[in-house]
Design a protein around this motif. Sequence first.
Motif, short mmCIF file in Angstrom:
data_model
loop_
_atom_site.label_atom_id
_atom_site.label_comp_id
_atom_site.label_asym_id
_atom_site.label_seq_id
_atom_site.Cartn_x
_atom_site.Cartn_y
_atom_site.Cartn_z
N GLN A 1 48.48 52.83 80.10
CA GLN A 1 49.14 53.72 79.58
C GLN A 1 50.32 53.15 78.38
N ASN A 2 49.87 51.87 77.98
CA ASN A 2 50.71 51.19 77.06
C ASN A 2 49.79 50.47 75.85
N ASP B 1 51.74 60.72 68.79
CA ASP B 1 51.10 61.05 69.70
C ASP B 1 51.60 60.23 71.15
N TYR B 2 52.46 59.47 71.01
CA TYR B 2 53.04 58.90 72.16
C TYR B 2 54.49 59.44 72.72
N ASP B 3 54.29 59.44 74.06
CA ASP B 3 55.41 59.98 74.53
C ASP B 3 56.75 59.39 74.33
N ALA C 1 54.04 53.43 73.38
CA ALA C 1 53.79 52.45 72.22
C ALA C 1 54.95 51.34 72.32
N LYS D 1 51.87 58.16 77.52
CA LYS D 1 51.26 57.19 76.40
C LYS D 1 52.57 56.53 75.86
N TYR E 1 52.93 51.48 84.79
CA TYR E 1 52.24 52.20 84.16
C TYR E 1 50.94 51.79 83.47
#
Length: 400
Positions: A28-29, A69-71, A5, A3, A25
Amino acid sequence: MLKIAHIAPDEKFIESAVDIFETVYPGQNIFYITSSKPWTFLEEKPIYRQLNKKKWLKLLFTQRDELKDYDLVILHGLPSAFLIPMVLLKQNYVWLGWGFDYYSRPFDSDLLTVPLVLPKTMEYTKAFFDADSSNENRSSDVLTAIAKSLVKMVVCSKFFYQLAMRNLKVFSPVLPLEYDLVKKKYGLGKYTQYSPWNYGILERHIIKNMQLGEIDSANAILLGNSATATNNHLEALDILENSGSSRTIILPLSYGDKNYAKLINGYINSNPKLLNKCQVLDAFMPLAEYNAIINGCGFVIMNHVRQQALGNIVAMMYRGSKVFFREESVLYKYFKSMNAFVYSVQELKINPRLLDVHLNINEIEHNRLILKSIWSEDVIFQRTKDLVNSSIKSWSISNK
């Protein structure tokens, strides 16, 4: 699945970033757009979310888990306001540098040891803006002004910047040597890594809809890329006026500072020699119309001291145009280090006949091979993977 952002303004090259990251990806963005609507360059898409002041406050205080929550969080450009989440929320941050955000920081002198704005442009700009500012209305809300000033004092300080850098895992400036310049001048985080990445792919974005071939009939000169003082238009215009060249000079001034554009227009209008051969583009026009105009430019003068306008430069180099940089420019040093056929503005001043002859086909093909080695699809996609992987690895090491 990751994930990712992205925090970005409404700028013309964000669409290319969306295309690149979504290809590498897919799904996933999410792009948080900080500019107010209506947007100028971006069209509404499910991948975009408006990030206004109210939403900023929620992300920082009441909805902190949304960003956490984002990687990783990728910052497209780094104005001082973007430092706030980096300080308040420990996260895996990536900074994609643009130039404005590291050639000058509020707490320090400019990144380079030489002035970014040349003497004549500086003199005229200062006189013009000093006169204009005398007519501005002052805010009557003293308490609000004081509060904003205090916040700015904190957020724009070196201390706040260094706090933010502790959470920065990857810094990717436009050019490789700029990483070391920033690290030495301002400092970076203990775990901050370098990973090269650039906006745009040659085939898909940069030269899309560009006319190739027939460069010998492209007789105009493209001067600068925007209405900003770092273009140093006045010095370049003087060189062209004294060169004796009758070529048409194209000046894109629709993007940037309207007051600066007014200054340049006034300078041209007061000089009959320039007025007869300058074509100022000070209003937004359809992309096809703009491309048709610059396709007619076989010569390009970028009189910047700092790195600027790389997308335009790459496109025009691939087109086959002869490009002139200032010798102090890191872009000039960058392309010369790769043995590209580029020239300096200082050379042009000494030898105006450089405007008499276009690049030949062998020189053009040589330049194109260099550009493909950096901006081709395969290279950009691999660099996107490397950028993300570097940030995740650095994040993991820093949290051990």
